[in-house]
Design a protein around this motif. Sequence first.
Motif, PDB file in Angstrom:
ATOM      1  N   ILE A   8       0.865  -1.181   0.000  1.00  0.00           N
ATOM      2  CA  ILE A   8       0.000   0.000   0.000  1.00  0.00           C
ATOM      3  C   ILE A   8       0.904   1.234   0.000  1.00  0.00           C
ATOM      4  O   ILE A   8       1.682   1.435   0.937  1.00  0.00           O
ATOM      5  N   ASP A   9       0.805   2.054  -1.028  1.00  0.00           N
ATOM      6  CA  ASP A   9       1.657   3.242  -1.156  1.00  0.00           C
ATOM      7  C   ASP A   9       0.881   4.471  -0.697  1.00  0.00           C
ATOM      8  O   ASP A   9      -0.022   4.952  -1.376  1.00  0.00           O
ATOM      9  N   VAL A  10       1.256   4.991   0.466  1.00  0.00           N
ATOM     10  CA  VAL A  10       0.575   6.169   1.010  1.00  0.00           C
ATOM     11  C   VAL A  10       1.486   7.395   1.061  1.00  0.00           C
ATOM     12  O   VAL A  10       1.049   8.464   1.494  1.00  0.00           O
ATOM     13  N   LEU A  11       2.722   7.262   0.616  1.00  0.00           N
ATOM     14  CA  LEU A  11       3.666   8.375   0.744  1.00  0.00           C
ATOM     15  C   LEU A  11       3.149   9.687   0.157  1.00  0.00           C
ATOM     16  O   LEU A  11       3.301  10.748   0.786  1.00  0.00           O
ATOM     17  N   PRO A  12       2.511   9.684  -1.020  1.00  0.00           N
ATOM     18  CA  PRO A  12       2.037  10.965  -1.566  1.00  0.00           C
ATOM     19  C   PRO A  12       0.911  11.602  -0.749  1.00  0.00           C
ATOM     20  O   PRO A  12       0.597  12.780  -0.949  1.00  0.00           O
ATOM     21  N   LEU A  13       0.318  10.838   0.158  1.00  0.00           N
ATOM     22  CA  LEU A  13      -0.851  11.333   0.884  1.00  0.00           C
ATOM     23  C   LEU A  13      -0.511  12.080   2.166  1.00  0.00           C
ATOM     24  O   LEU A  13      -1.361  12.800   2.704  1.00  0.00           O
ATOM     25  N   PHE A  14       0.702  11.932   2.677  1.00  0.00           N
ATOM     26  CA  PHE A  14       1.056  12.621   3.926  1.00  0.00           C
ATOM     27  C   PHE A  14       0.956  14.139   3.795  1.00  0.00           C
ATOM     28  O   PHE A  14       0.361  14.794   4.654  1.00  0.00           O
ATOM     29  N   PRO A  15       1.503  14.754   2.730  1.00  0.00           N
ATOM     30  CA  PRO A  15       1.349  16.207   2.602  1.00  0.00           C
ATOM     31  C   PRO A  15      -0.109  16.632   2.460  1.00  0.00           C
ATOM     32  O   PRO A  15      -0.506  17.683   2.977  1.00  0.00           O
ATOM     33  N   VAL A  16      -0.900  15.824   1.765  1.00  0.00           N
ATOM     34  CA  VAL A  16      -2.329  16.139   1.612  1.00  0.00           C
ATOM     35  C   VAL A  16      -3.016  16.134   2.968  1.00  0.00           C
ATOM     36  O   VAL A  16      -3.762  17.059   3.323  1.00  0.00           O
ATOM     37  N   LEU A  17      -2.748  15.087   3.740  1.00  0.00           N
ATOM     38  CA  LEU A  17      -3.358  14.962   5.062  1.00  0.00           C
ATOM     39  C   LEU A  17      -2.908  16.098   5.977  1.00  0.00           C
ATOM     40  O   LEU A  17      -3.716  16.671   6.731  1.00  0.00           O
ATOM     41  N   ASP A  18      -1.639  16.451   5.897  1.00  0.00           N
ATOM     42  CA  ASP A  18      -1.115  17.529   6.746  1.00  0.00           C
ATOM     43  C   ASP A  18      -1.733  18.879   6.383  1.00  0.00           C
ATOM     44  O   ASP A  18      -2.055  19.678   7.269  1.00  0.00           O
ATOM     45  N   ARG A  19      -1.891  19.141   5.087  1.00  0.00           N
ATOM     46  CA  ARG A  19      -2.516  20.415   4.686  1.00  0.00           C
ATOM     47  C   ARG A  19      -3.940  20.519   5.212  1.00  0.00           C
ATOM     48  O   ARG A  19      -4.368  21.579   5.691  1.00  0.00           O
ATOM     49  N   LYS A  20      -4.653  19.421   5.138  1.00  0.00           N
ATOM     50  CA  LYS A  20      -6.025  19.430   5.648  1.00  0.00           C
ATOM     51  C   LYS A  20      -6.044  19.612   7.164  1.00  0.00           C
ATOM     52  O   LYS A  20      -6.926  20.294   7.712  1.00  0.00           O
ATOM     53  N   LEU A  21      -5.089  19.021   7.845  1.00  0.00           N
ATOM     54  CA  LEU A  21      -5.012  19.187   9.297  1.00  0.00           C
ATOM     55  C   LEU A  21      -4.757  20.643   9.669  1.00  0.00           C
ATOM     56  O   LEU A  21      -5.443  21.195  10.541  1.00  0.00           O
ATOM     57  N   ILE A  22      -3.795  21.257   9.011  1.00  0.00           N
ATOM     58  CA  ILE A  22      -3.453  22.644   9.347  1.00  0.00           C
ATOM     59  C   ILE A  22      -4.628  23.573   9.054  1.00  0.00           C
ATOM     60  O   ILE A  22      -4.966  24.447   9.864  1.00  0.00           O
ATOM     61  N   THR A  23      -5.270  23.377   7.910  1.00  0.00           N
ATOM     62  CA  THR A  23      -6.439  24.201   7.583  1.00  0.00           C
ATOM     63  C   THR A  23      -7.522  24.035   8.637  1.00  0.00           C
ATOM     64  O   THR A  23      -8.161  25.009   9.074  1.00  0.00           O
ATOM     65  N   LEU A  24      -7.740  22.803   9.065  1.00  0.00           N
ATOM     66  CA  LEU A  24      -8.734  22.531  10.105  1.00  0.00           C
ATOM     67  C   LEU A  24      -8.374  23.221  11.413  1.00  0.00           C
ATOM     68  O   LEU A  24      -9.204  23.930  12.010  1.00  0.00           O
ATOM     69  N   LEU A  25      -7.140  23.038  11.872  1.00  0.00           N
ATOM     70  CA  LEU A  25      -6.736  23.606  13.159  1.00  0.00           C
ATOM     71  C   LEU A  25      -6.804  25.136  13.137  1.00  0.00           C
ATOM     72  O   LEU A  25      -7.172  25.765  14.132  1.00  0.00           O
ATOM     73  N   GLN A  26      -6.442  25.722  12.006  1.00  0.00           N
ATOM     74  CA  GLN A  26      -6.471  27.184  11.913  1.00  0.00           C
ATOM     75  C   GLN A  26      -7.896  27.737  11.937  1.00  0.00           C
ATOM     76  O   GLN A  26      -8.092  28.920  12.206  1.00  0.00           O
ATOM     77  N   ILE A 104       0.520  24.638  15.984  1.00  0.00           N
ATOM     78  CA  ILE A 104       0.351  24.644  14.528  1.00  0.00           C
ATOM     79  C   ILE A 104       1.675  24.898  13.822  1.00  0.00           C
ATOM     80  O   ILE A 104       2.020  24.224  12.844  1.00  0.00           O
ATOM     81  N   GLU A 105       2.442  25.863  14.307  1.00  0.00           N
ATOM     82  CA  GLU A 105       3.741  26.156  13.688  1.00  0.00           C
ATOM     83  C   GLU A 105       4.663  24.936  13.729  1.00  0.00           C
ATOM     84  O   GLU A 105       5.345  24.621  12.744  1.00  0.00           O
ATOM     85  N   LEU A 106       4.670  24.249  14.863  1.00  0.00           N
ATOM     86  CA  LEU A 106       5.523  23.067  14.996  1.00  0.00           C
ATOM     87  C   LEU A 106       5.033  21.920  14.121  1.00  0.00           C
ATOM     88  O   LEU A 106       5.837  21.159  13.572  1.00  0.00           O
ATOM     89  N   LEU A 107       3.732  21.778  13.990  1.00  0.00           N
ATOM     90  CA  LEU A 107       3.180  20.739  13.125  1.00  0.00           C
ATOM     91  C   LEU A 107       3.532  20.980  11.663  1.00  0.00           C
ATOM     92  O   LEU A 107       3.842  20.032  10.927  1.00  0.00           O
ATOM     93  N   ILE A 108       3.498  22.224  11.236  1.00  0.00           N
ATOM     94  CA  ILE A 108       3.835  22.542   9.844  1.00  0.00           C
ATOM     95  C   ILE A 108       5.288  22.155   9.542  1.00  0.00           C
ATOM     96  O   ILE A 108       5.576  21.461   8.562  1.00  0.00           O
ATOM     97  N   GLN A 109       6.203  22.597  10.386  1.00  0.00           N
ATOM     98  CA  GLN A 109       7.619  22.340  10.151  1.00  0.00           C
ATOM     99  C   GLN A 109       7.959  20.853  10.272  1.00  0.00           C
ATOM    100  O   GLN A 109       8.598  20.269   9.388  1.00  0.00           O
ATOM    101  N   SER A 110       7.506  20.226  11.357  1.00  0.00           N
ATOM    102  CA  SER A 110       7.859  18.820  11.582  1.00  0.00           C
ATOM    103  C   SER A 110       7.162  17.903  10.581  1.00  0.00           C
ATOM    104  O   SER A 110       7.722  16.877  10.178  1.00  0.00           O
ATOM    105  N   GLY A 111       5.947  18.266  10.166  1.00  0.00           N
ATOM    106  CA  GLY A 111       5.237  17.437   9.198  1.00  0.00           C
ATOM    107  C   GLY A 111       5.961  17.364   7.871  1.00  0.00           C
ATOM    108  O   GLY A 111       6.025  16.296   7.243  1.00  0.00           O
ATOM    109  N   ARG A 112       6.514  18.472   7.435  1.00  0.00           N
ATOM    110  CA  ARG A 112       7.271  18.505   6.180  1.00  0.00           C
ATOM    111  C   ARG A 112       8.522  17.623   6.292  1.00  0.00           C
ATOM    112  O   ARG A 112       8.813  16.814   5.404  1.00  0.00           O
TER     113      ARG A 112
END
Length: 281
Positions: A8-26, A104-112
């Motif tokens: 199961i290849d999910v690598l391309p989905l981590f940035p997608v999931l993170d963007r949605k998380l940050i938008t939600l939290l903000q 949120i700032e830490l999640l953005i940096q560490s998620g990348r």
Amino acid sequence: MPHALPAIDVLPLFPVLDRKLITLLQSLTPADWQRLTLARRWTVKDIAAHLLDGNLRTLSMLRDGYFGEASGAINSYDDLLAFLNRLNAEWVTAMRRLSPVVLIELLIQSGREYAEFLATLDPQAPAAFAVAWAGESESVNWFHIAREYTEKWHHQQQIRETVGQTAELLTPELFRPFIETFMRGLPHAYRQVAAPVGTVVQVRVTTASGGSWQLVKGEAGWRLQNVAPDAVLAAEVVLMPETAWRLFTKGIDPATAEAESVLHGDRELALAALRMVAVMA
């Protein structure tokens, strides 16, 4: 451990999931951050902190080779669970000192950095940590990475459940690999279920985001097989996505899930699927 089904290849989905998380939290209000979630006594803010811990712990241990705290003797699944629960509780308590803006700032940096590191791993090489809920004592990296995806998915969905914004993650793109990964735990969930060789049990998750998975009893135990449309099913469990994700992450109990689902055939064979837990809990 070899898998009968494709990786199961999910690598391309981590940035997608993170963007949605940050938008939600903000988008959250101060009151939203303090709402209690399905994750026992954790608030929305506690879950956000736990997601940050997942990023930082992976980078520290697997990228940097720094294991800051010894686990002591781990002689059983319960020992491992107790150690992880202690680490999680200590982190969440300490992170209550941080503001949502800082989190949120830490999640953005560490998620990348987290996603960049996972992309460096050989998918077929042995993983540093086995997927214990699937009964594995050794796993390959693609399964470890897929397990990490399910962690990020379900914790974000716990936040979304609390604030009424669940639809974003229930798409075929994001939900299907999540539930596909969880289904790899079915053989372990059935390990003590007796049935004649050749018995087939099917788990079906509805909507375009779901799918079907078949377990067959072999001489050496239960295993997943490619879905055979003409298979004679001894039992079938039909779940809605909303029920499936909450059930397998212990958000609801099997009795509640049974009331929300449809069972066909041998009831006891079907109920075993509802007892599967695909998180360390």
